[in-house]
Design a protein around this motif. Structure first.
Motif, short mmCIF file in Angstrom:
data_model
loop_
_atom_site.label_atom_id
_atom_site.label_comp_id
_atom_site.label_asym_id
_atom_site.label_seq_id
_atom_site.Cartn_x
_atom_site.Cartn_y
_atom_site.Cartn_z
N ILE A 76 0.80 -1.30 0.10
CA ILE A 76 0.01 -0.07 0.14
C ILE A 76 0.81 1.29 0.00
O ILE A 76 1.48 1.51 0.87
N GLY A 77 0.94 1.86 -1.12
CA GLY A 77 1.78 2.95 -1.18
C GLY A 77 1.31 4.41 -0.74
O GLY A 77 -0.02 4.94 -1.35
N VAL A 78 1.67 4.91 0.59
CA VAL A 78 1.11 6.05 0.95
C VAL A 78 2.27 7.18 1.24
O VAL A 78 3.48 6.50 1.19
N PHE A 79 2.05 8.39 1.25
CA PHE A 79 2.73 9.48 1.72
C PHE A 79 2.78 9.50 3.23
O PHE A 79 1.82 10.12 3.58
N TYR A 80 3.52 8.77 3.81
CA TYR A 80 3.18 8.42 5.29
C TYR A 80 4.09 9.54 6.34
O TYR A 80 5.31 9.83 5.92
N THR A 81 3.62 10.05 7.32
CA THR A 81 4.08 10.84 8.37
C THR A 81 4.10 10.18 9.74
O THR A 81 2.80 9.84 10.03
N GLY A 82 4.86 10.17 10.57
CA GLY A 82 4.62 9.60 11.71
C GLY A 82 5.12 10.59 13.00
O GLY A 82 6.09 11.12 12.94
N TYR A 83 3.90 10.80 13.85
CA TYR A 83 4.16 11.71 15.11
C TYR A 83 4.20 10.79 16.42
O TYR A 83 3.39 9.90 16.43
N ASP A 84 5.04 11.07 17.34
CA ASP A 84 5.10 10.33 18.53
C ASP A 84 5.61 11.46 19.60
O ASP A 84 6.68 12.10 19.27
N PHE A 85 5.06 11.42 21.02
CA PHE A 85 5.76 12.44 21.75
C PHE A 85 6.92 11.64 22.73
O PHE A 85 7.38 12.25 23.58
N THR A 86 7.36 10.23 22.41
CA THR A 86 8.35 9.69 22.95
C THR A 86 9.69 9.66 22.18
O THR A 86 9.64 9.21 21.18
N PRO A 87 10.62 10.60 22.52
CA PRO A 87 11.68 10.68 21.72
C PRO A 87 12.49 9.45 21.45
O PRO A 87 12.97 9.17 20.25
N ALA A 88 12.61 8.57 22.34
CA ALA A 88 13.25 7.21 22.07
C ALA A 88 12.52 6.63 20.97
O ALA A 88 13.38 5.94 20.05
N MET A 89 11.28 6.42 21.00
CA MET A 89 10.39 5.64 19.97
C MET A 89 10.93 6.62 18.59
O MET A 89 11.10 5.60 17.57
N VAL A 90 10.87 7.68 18.63
CA VAL A 90 11.00 8.28 17.26
C VAL A 90 12.40 8.17 16.90
O VAL A 90 12.87 7.76 15.41
N ALA A 91 13.34 8.08 17.67
CA ALA A 91 14.87 7.75 17.09
C ALA A 91 15.00 6.40 16.63
O ALA A 91 15.74 6.41 15.67
N GLU A 92 14.11 5.62 17.24
CA GLU A 92 14.45 4.03 16.91
C GLU A 92 13.77 4.19 15.43
O GLU A 92 14.05 3.30 14.72
N ALA A 93 12.50 4.57 15.35
CA ALA A 93 11.81 4.52 13.90
C ALA A 93 12.80 5.10 12.85
O ALA A 93 12.70 4.65 11.85
N LYS A 94 13.29 6.42 13.18
CA LYS A 94 14.14 6.83 12.24
C LYS A 94 15.39 5.94 11.86
O LYS A 94 15.56 6.12 10.50
N GLY A 95 15.80 5.44 12.87
CA GLY A 95 17.08 4.44 12.42
C GLY A 95 16.55 3.00 11.75
O GLY A 95 17.37 2.64 10.87
N ARG A 96 15.40 2.79 11.95
CA ARG A 96 14.71 1.67 11.26
C ARG A 96 14.25 1.95 10.14
O ARG A 96 14.42 1.17 8.87
N PHE A 97 13.69 3.10 9.72
CA PHE A 97 13.34 3.80 8.38
C PHE A 97 13.96 5.08 7.91
O PHE A 97 13.11 6.00 8.30
N PRO A 98 15.05 5.09 7.71
CA PRO A 98 15.68 6.48 7.57
C PRO A 98 15.15 7.25 6.59
O PRO A 98 15.18 8.55 6.65
N SER A 99 14.38 7.03 5.61
CA SER A 99 13.71 7.81 4.36
C SER A 99 12.49 8.25 4.93
O SER A 99 11.72 9.17 3.90
N VAL A 100 11.74 7.75 5.87
CA VAL A 100 10.40 8.05 6.23
C VAL A 100 10.24 9.19 7.22
O VAL A 100 11.10 9.39 8.32
N PRO A 101 9.50 10.34 7.16
CA PRO A 101 9.67 11.28 8.22
C PRO A 101 8.83 10.87 9.48
O PRO A 101 7.55 10.62 9.53
N PHE A 102 9.60 10.94 10.46
CA PHE A 102 8.92 10.80 11.92
C PHE A 102 9.48 11.97 12.75
O PHE A 102 10.60 12.68 12.49
#
Length: 205
Positions: A76-102
């Motif tokens: 499913i091809g979407v233009f995805y953005t992820g928000y979270d207020f837990t910095p450690a989660m966002v840092a892990e998500a960015k490391g997992r998917f570097p090209s995705v905006p978190f």
């Protein structure tokens, strides 16, 4: 602006998820999901809101980016953005998917009034609330709806469940439906996929 009690609860939730991430690493247990199967079932029901290919999508409380991973695995091809207020989660998500905006962002405290998405979704973000949890749910859904062009999908534990954890917030689906109908007349409630869970879709006219 959140009350001091709400801000304190936010800090507790951030600490809770940070500790889970340190303990479990990149695993559904870091997000307190019972299993990957139920996590993905909830994702499937959220994504049943409409054909999502080619749409922009905001994931509120994105955690480790698992919804993005699910969408990608289903083609499913979407233009995805992820928000979270837990910095450690966002840092892990960015490391997992570097090209995705978190982003580290709380939509109740830092709304981007100039940014809109076709769909706004949230999975599993309400169950830890203690301070006026129903009010928090309604305020969050209202803000999510303000950020969408087409629709919103979110889920919650259900007060109609036969087994409930007394330490978790289980929303009354009837009250949630009534509150959502005050936001828009176009509302769908699904209580058919898990015995302790429900999902709501809200649509613009």
């Amino acid at each position: 602006m959140k009350s001091p009690q709400e801000q304190a609860e936010d800090r507790n939730i951030v600490n809770y998820y940070t500790e889970l991430l340190e303990k479990h690493g990149r695993n559904p247990r870091s997000l307190d999901w019972g299993s990957r199967r139920t996590q993905e079932l909830r994702f499937r029901v959220l994504c049943d809101i409409a054909p999502l290919d080619g749409c922009s999508l905001l994931d509120v409380g994105c955690g480790l980016g698992d919804l993005w991973d699910y969408l990608s695995s289903k083609g499913i091809g979407v233009f995805y953005t992820g928000y979270d207020f837990t910095p450690a989660m966002v840092a892990e998500a960015k490391g997992r998917f570097p090209s995705v905006p978190f982003e580290v962002r709380d939509i109740l405290e830092e709304p981007d009034e100039h940014c809109r998405f076709d769909y706004v979704m949230a999975s599993g973000i309400f169950y830890l609330r203690r301070d006026r949890p129903m009010q928090y749910l309604v305020e969050t859904v209202r803000r999510m709806f303000g950020l969408c062009r087409i629709g919103v999908a979110f889920n919650s534990l259900s007060a109609r469940a036969s087994r409930r954890d007394p330490h978790e917030f289980h929303a009354d689906p009837s009250r949630v439906l009534s509150s959502c109908l005050e936001i828009t007349p176009r509302v769908v409630l699904r209580h058919d996929y898990l015995p302790n869970d429900f999902t709501v879709y809200l649509f613009r006219d």
